[in-house]
Write a protein that holds these residues in place. Structure first.
Motif, PDB file in Angstrom:
ATOM      1  N   VAL A   1      -1.565  46.716  -8.227  1.00  0.00           N
ATOM      2  CA  VAL A   1      -1.343  47.730  -9.264  1.00  0.00           C
ATOM      3  C   VAL A   1      -2.498  48.730  -9.278  1.00  0.00           C
ATOM      4  O   VAL A   1      -2.300  49.952  -9.299  1.00  0.00           O
ATOM      5  N   LEU A   2      -3.728  48.209  -9.256  1.00  0.00           N
ATOM      6  CA  LEU A   2      -4.891  49.091  -9.251  1.00  0.00           C
ATOM      7  C   LEU A   2      -4.953  49.893  -7.955  1.00  0.00           C
ATOM      8  O   LEU A   2      -5.349  51.068  -7.947  1.00  0.00           O
ATOM      9  N   LEU A   3      -4.542  49.287  -6.850  1.00  0.00           N
ATOM     10  CA  LEU A   3      -4.526  49.993  -5.576  1.00  0.00           C
ATOM     11  C   LEU A   3      -3.559  51.178  -5.628  1.00  0.00           C
ATOM     12  O   LEU A   3      -3.871  52.270  -5.133  1.00  0.00           O
ATOM     13  N   GLY A   4      -2.406  50.952  -6.241  1.00  0.00           N
ATOM     14  CA  GLY A   4      -1.459  52.049  -6.384  1.00  0.00           C
ATOM     15  C   GLY A   4      -1.983  53.158  -7.274  1.00  0.00           C
ATOM     16  O   GLY A   4      -1.785  54.351  -6.998  1.00  0.00           O
ATOM     17  N   GLU A   5      -2.668  52.790  -8.361  1.00  0.00           N
ATOM     18  CA  GLU A   5      -3.232  53.806  -9.245  1.00  0.00           C
ATOM     19  C   GLU A   5      -4.318  54.610  -8.536  1.00  0.00           C
ATOM     20  O   GLU A   5      -4.420  55.829  -8.723  1.00  0.00           O
ATOM     21  N   LEU A   6      -5.123  53.942  -7.722  1.00  0.00           N
ATOM     22  CA  LEU A   6      -6.155  54.667  -6.976  1.00  0.00           C
ATOM     23  C   LEU A   6      -5.535  55.619  -5.951  1.00  0.00           C
ATOM     24  O   LEU A   6      -6.014  56.740  -5.769  1.00  0.00           O
ATOM     25  N   ALA A   7      -4.480  55.164  -5.273  1.00  0.00           N
ATOM     26  CA  ALA A   7      -3.810  56.031  -4.303  1.00  0.00           C
ATOM     27  C   ALA A   7      -3.211  57.257  -4.988  1.00  0.00           C
ATOM     28  O   ALA A   7      -3.326  58.392  -4.489  1.00  0.00           O
ATOM     29  N   ALA A   8      -2.574  57.055  -6.125  1.00  0.00           N
ATOM     30  CA  ALA A   8      -2.017  58.192  -6.867  1.00  0.00           C
ATOM     31  C   ALA A   8      -3.121  59.121  -7.350  1.00  0.00           C
ATOM     32  O   ALA A   8      -2.976  60.351  -7.319  1.00  0.00           O
ATOM     33  N   LEU A   9      -4.242  58.559  -7.790  1.00  0.00           N
ATOM     34  CA  LEU A   9      -5.366  59.380  -8.236  1.00  0.00           C
ATOM     35  C   LEU A   9      -5.930  60.229  -7.101  1.00  0.00           C
ATOM     36  O   LEU A   9      -6.267  61.402  -7.295  1.00  0.00           O
ATOM     37  N   ALA A  10      -6.031  59.640  -5.912  1.00  0.00           N
ATOM     38  CA  ALA A  10      -6.562  60.388  -4.768  1.00  0.00           C
ATOM     39  C   ALA A  10      -5.690  61.580  -4.416  1.00  0.00           C
ATOM     40  O   ALA A  10      -6.192  62.646  -4.049  1.00  0.00           O
TER      41      ALA A  10
ATOM     42  N   ALA B   1     -12.569  53.430  -2.260  1.00  0.00           N
ATOM     43  CA  ALA B   1     -12.201  52.149  -2.864  1.00  0.00           C
ATOM     44  C   ALA B   1     -10.976  51.554  -2.176  1.00  0.00           C
ATOM     45  O   ALA B   1     -10.916  50.349  -1.916  1.00  0.00           O
ATOM     46  N   ILE B   2     -10.010  52.403  -1.855  1.00  0.00           N
ATOM     47  CA  ILE B   2      -8.814  51.922  -1.148  1.00  0.00           C
ATOM     48  C   ILE B   2      -9.180  51.419   0.239  1.00  0.00           C
ATOM     49  O   ILE B   2      -8.709  50.376   0.692  1.00  0.00           O
ATOM     50  N   TRP B   3     -10.035  52.163   0.940  1.00  0.00           N
ATOM     51  CA  TRP B   3     -10.431  51.769   2.290  1.00  0.00           C
ATOM     52  C   TRP B   3     -11.202  50.448   2.264  1.00  0.00           C
ATOM     53  O   TRP B   3     -10.999  49.588   3.132  1.00  0.00           O
ATOM     54  N   GLY B   4     -12.080  50.278   1.276  1.00  0.00           N
ATOM     55  CA  GLY B   4     -12.802  49.014   1.163  1.00  0.00           C
ATOM     56  C   GLY B   4     -11.866  47.852   0.934  1.00  0.00           C
ATOM     57  O   GLY B   4     -12.056  46.767   1.486  1.00  0.00           O
ATOM     58  N   SER B   5     -10.820  48.055   0.144  1.00  0.00           N
ATOM     59  CA  SER B   5      -9.855  46.990  -0.075  1.00  0.00           C
ATOM     60  C   SER B   5      -9.070  46.685   1.193  1.00  0.00           C
ATOM     61  O   SER B   5      -8.763  45.527   1.480  1.00  0.00           O
ATOM     62  N   ALA B   6      -8.738  47.736   1.965  1.00  0.00           N
ATOM     63  CA  ALA B   6      -8.009  47.518   3.214  1.00  0.00           C
ATOM     64  C   ALA B   6      -8.851  46.756   4.228  1.00  0.00           C
ATOM     65  O   ALA B   6      -8.330  45.950   5.005  1.00  0.00           O
TER      66      ALA B   6
ATOM     67  N   LEU C   1       2.070  54.621   0.653  1.00  0.00           N
ATOM     68  CA  LEU C   1       1.850  53.428   1.457  1.00  0.00           C
ATOM     69  C   LEU C   1       0.355  53.253   1.695  1.00  0.00           C
ATOM     70  O   LEU C   1      -0.307  54.161   2.206  1.00  0.00           O
ATOM     71  N   VAL C   2      -0.153  52.107   1.301  1.00  0.00           N
ATOM     72  CA  VAL C   2      -1.568  51.797   1.483  1.00  0.00           C
ATOM     73  C   VAL C   2      -1.686  50.743   2.574  1.00  0.00           C
ATOM     74  O   VAL C   2      -1.251  49.602   2.403  1.00  0.00           O
TER      75      VAL C   2
END
Length: 479
Positions: free
Chosen positions: A5-14, A57-62, A90-91
């Motif tokens: 959920v947080l990953l999706g919010e970060l992607a939308a924010l970016a 943040a997304i890249w670190g999670s990936a 898509l992340v």
């Protein structure tokens, strides 16, 4: 590990941060007056900084979860009984890497442009287009559907054309922008056809459903070899236009008519690699289609040879860097055609950073060359080319003159492609006018074309004798 959920919010924010900056600045410019340079630059750079932080943040999670493949559904844009345009991000490892690259390069170029375009009349217009480009490119690389990718693709193309024509008070930039626009329009038919084929063959537009949920580059697609080949070749046509591949890359040196920051952003670092990203994204298709992979490798090899041959004889630094970019992008397509997807991604990231730096330093390249020659105290520089020492002298001279003329590629395109299309358009226009005139009851005026005098108008014979269309100037300007 970041939750989905947080990953999706970060992607939308970016993706939405630069879009918000574009909307706010655009509304302010339309309703009020032009804000100060400080307000414009801070608004756009702040949005790009937020986008970069979210992308990191997304890249670190990936990296922490290498098998992450997270589709983020943001809802529907519109829906009918049989179809719904879904907004899906898509992340995964590919999109996360590209999001970091796009936001980092855009922020760097934006910071450089604050001083470079200081007191330029189009300062606010440049940063407005920078925010729009960042939105489109981030949507392109993070799109979870081919539909959303197409929308981002078109935003990138539109901003590219507008920035090539940035100095519209001169004649050369608008002419170069028209050439870029026509090339994009013709090649984007491939992306549109590929989207239609994907809907028809796979009954879905989501990458996860078409290629499976395996981590990138994934396994071979479930489509048959014939369907995979047709779909891959349609998408590759769009990639050829956006990434300036042979023989469609003659627009790239002309696109340098725009400001140096936009040249670095579009044709050195980000936009020119969009075609490479598209081929990396559809890697499961290429695994299913050896024929399409072979075509991609051959076109990339031809582009690399053409780019390095022509780039070595260019007299200005921007044209030389444009052909050097064309060469390296061609090599990336060769790597993709050979199935070396990870190597192509690393090559893309490294080349984008290096070429962006070289483009931004392009105004200082002449001084650097003068310092190098001064260090040799007037002595001739050592030859760097191998061809002059291996090939016959006559062949080297012939290749040199052909490279100066860019192998007559533009003349061949105008003679074999543009001229037949123009003639076909005139014939169809004449037939349409005759048909409309016959239906309207005026058949005697059916053959009158735009720009031709009406034979029934007073003084028409005199004007018809004096009418002579001017020849178009086909020489393009180079910076």
């Amino acid at each position: 590990m970041v939750s989905d959920v947080l990953l999706g919010e970060l992607a939308a924010l970016a993706v939405l941060s630069p879009a918000a900056a574009f909307a706010a600045l655009g509304a302010y410019l339309l309703l009020l007056r032009t804000p100060s340079e400080r307000v414009v630059s801070r608004a756009v750079l702040s949005a790009l900084s937020v986008s970069l932080a979210a992308s990191l943040a997304i890249w670190g999670s990936a990296v922490a979860a290498p098998y992450a493949f997270v589709p983020v559904k943001l809802g529907h844009w519109f829906a009918t009984r049989s179809y719904a345009f879904e907004l899906v991000l898509l992340v995964d490892r590919l999109s996360a890497t590209m999001m970091v690259l796009v936001s980092l390069i855009a922020l760097t170029v934006g910071r450089f442009s604050v001083a470079y375009l200081h007191r330029e009349p189009g300062f606010a217009r440049f940063f407005l287009l920078l925010a729009l480009f960042s939105t489109g490119m981030l949507a392109l690389v993070s799109a979870g559907t081919v539909d959303l990718l197409f929308a981002g693709w078109e935003l990138v193309g539109a901003t590219s054309v507008l920035l090539v024509a940035f100095f519209h008070e001169r004649e050369a930039p608008p002419r170069a922008a028209v050439r870029v626009y026509i090339t994009y329009r013709l090649c984007d038919v491939g992306l549109l056809g590929g989207a239609v084929l994907m809907h028809d063959l796979a009954h879905s537009s989501q990458w996860g459903e078409v290629f499976g949920g395996a981590p990138w580059p994934g396994a071979a697609a479930s489509l048959g070899p014939g369907a995979a080949t047709a779909l891959a070749l349609c998408l590759f046509l769009a990639a050829m236009g956006k990434s300036a591949q042979f023989p469609l890359g003659s627009w790239l040196p002309r696109a340098m008519e725009g400001p140096t920051p936009s040249s670095a952003l579009f044709y050195g670092a980000i936009s020119v690699h969009a075609g490479v990203y598209l081929m990396l994204r559809v890697a499961p298709l290429l695994q299913r289609s050896p024929a399409a992979s072979a075509v991609i490798a051959c076109v990339g090899a031809a582009t690399a040879v053409y780019g390095t041959t022509v780039g070595r004889v260019q007299a200005d630094v921007k044209s030389a860097l444009a052909h050097a970019t064309m060469t390296q992008v061609g090599l990336m397509f060769v790597e993709i055609g050979l199935g070396l997807y990870w190597l192509a991604l690393v090559h893309l990231f490294a080349h984008a950073c290096l070429r962006c730096l070289q483009m931004l330093r392009a105004p200082s390249a002449l001084r650097d060359a003068q310092e190098i020659r001064a260090a040799h105290a007037g002595e001739p520089l050592p030859p760097l080319g191998l061809a002059a020492r291996v090939l016959p002298a006559a062949l080297v001279r012939r290749a040199y003159w052909l490279a100066l003329d860019r192998f007559h590629l533009e003349a061949l395109q105008e003679r074999l492609v543009a001229a037949p299309l123009m003639r076909l358009g005139r014939v169809l226009d004449r037939l349409e006018r005759r048909w409309v005139a016959a239906l309207s009851g005026w058949p005697e005026r059916a053959a009158v074309e735009p720009g031709e005098p009406d034979a029934h108008a007073p003084g028409a014979p005199e004007r018809a004798m004096a009418f002579e269309p001017a020849a178009s100037d086909r020489k393009g300007a180079r910076t």
